[in-house]
Design an enzyme around this catalytic site. Structure first.
Site, PDB file in Angstrom:
ATOM      1  N   TYR A 127       6.544   0.665  15.434  1.00  0.00           N
ATOM      2  CA  TYR A 127       5.506   1.936  15.845  1.00  0.00           C
ATOM      3  C   TYR A 127       5.853   2.934  15.034  1.00  0.00           C
ATOM      4  CZ  TYR A 127       2.629   5.052  18.723  1.00  0.00           C
ATOM      5  OH  TYR A 127       1.906   5.955  19.032  1.00  0.00           O
ATOM      6  N   LYS A 142       2.435  -1.148  14.586  1.00  0.00           N
ATOM      7  CA  LYS A 142       1.215  -0.179  14.957  1.00  0.00           C
ATOM      8  C   LYS A 142       1.304   0.927  13.956  1.00  0.00           C
ATOM      9  CE  LYS A 142      -0.449   2.672  18.777  1.00  0.00           C
ATOM     10  NZ  LYS A 142      -0.010   3.204  20.270  1.00  0.00           N
ATOM     11  N   THR A 188       1.035   6.587  25.308  1.00  0.00           N
ATOM     12  CA  THR A 188       0.161   7.004  26.397  1.00  0.00           C
ATOM     13  C   THR A 188       0.386   6.735  27.693  1.00  0.00           C
ATOM     14  OG1 THR A 188      -1.447   6.162  24.554  1.00  0.00           O
ATOM     15  CG2 THR A 188      -2.392   6.331  26.546  1.00  0.00           C
TER      16      THR A 188
END
Length: 294
Positions: free
Chosen positions: A135, A163, A47
């Site tokens: 992740y 995550k 992001t």
């Protein structure tokens, strides 16, 4: 530090009009997020447009955000890549800066087998004292870190969390079932946060929390207070926004939302582009419908 908090925001990276990193605005944004529901900040994740940031830019962002909010929130550095050696170097550099932890994306493009994933993350873990978050985001990396591999990694002392952005509640459930109770499982999808909590997860590494961080925090707090009706109500209220911020490639929509509320996140670096006028209008309408924009 094994518990980074319940709501971590994967922060966008503000740019100036010339596409250089706007470090002053990054500090302001980090402070805003912490004041509005975030327990921690993930810096230079997907992001944050990590794919287009240089090593020096990432390290300066780590310093900037740590200086801004490190006394009041956890600061997690995005240090992973598809090159194990480069990931080790970046993680060690981030550790020297003083961040509270690092997040390591599954190697992309290489498409390693499961043993390759294990050896990659183990090598990084062995090189640092930082607590690490794995992740898993197969939609971006083109390969899925399977629950059995996550369980093996959870046996490594400083790999403390995952995550999970596979989009599969079955996979999330299996990870929680076969990992130790103190291993932290974060949702990588805002819309799956409440279902993840329901099967034993810890919280969310959020995109939506840029705009609705307080509501995300209220939802999670309500869940753990066993006010399930309130948690469900907030989840359903926010679902249109969770969907809207993925109408095109992340972080295009959320960066536009940040700009809309008056925080200068600036443009996106190519190959990402600005949202269309129609997409921007759709974002504004959804933000108005949930009361975050007049």
């Amino acid at each position: 530090m094994r518990n980074f908090g319940r709501v971590l925001t994967a922060m966008v990276t503000p740019f100036n009009d010339d596409y250089s990193v706007n470090y002053n605005e990054a500090a302001k944004l980090a402070k805003y997020l912490v004041a509005n529901g975030s327990d921690g900040i993930v810096v230079a994740g997907s992001t944050g447009e990590a794919a287009t940031l240089s090593k020096d830019e990432k390290l300066e962002l780590f310093r900037t955000v740590l200086d801004a909010v490190g006394d009041s929130a956890t600061v997690i550095a995005g240090t992973g890549s598809n090159d194990t050696r480069a990931s080790i170097e970046m993680t060690q550099a981030a550790e020297k800066i003083g961040v509270h932890g690092a997040m390591l994306v599954g190697p992309y493009y290489n498409k390693p087998p499961q043993e390759g994933f294990y050896q990659h993350f183990k090598a990084i873990a062995d090189s640092t004292g930082l607590p690490l978050i794995v992740y898993n985001v197969p939609g971006r990396t083109a390969s899925n870190i399977l629950p059995a591999t996550i369980a093996r990694l959870a046996e490594i002392n400083n790999i403390v969390a995952v995550k999970e952005a596979s989009g599969s509640l079955d996979q999330i459930s299996e990870i929680i079932r076969i990992t130790p109770n103190d291993f932290l499982v974060y949702s990588g999808d805002d819309g799956l946060t409440l279902p993840l909590l329901g099967v034993g997860g810890n919280g969310v590494i959020s995109v939506a929390a840029h705009i609705v961080g307080k509501r995300m925090q209220e939802m999670i707090t309500a869940f753990f207070a066993r006010d399930i009706a309130k948690a469900q109500a907030i989840h359903l209220e926010l679902m249109p926004f969770f969907k809207a911020i993925f109408i095109t490639t992340n972080p295009i929509p959320i960066k536009e939302c940040v700009n809309i509320i008056g925080i200068n996140a600036g443009p996106l670096r190519l190959p990402l582009i600005s949202p269309t006028a129609g997409e921007t209008q759709q974002l504004k309408q959804v933000m108005q419908s949930i009361g975050v924009l007049q």
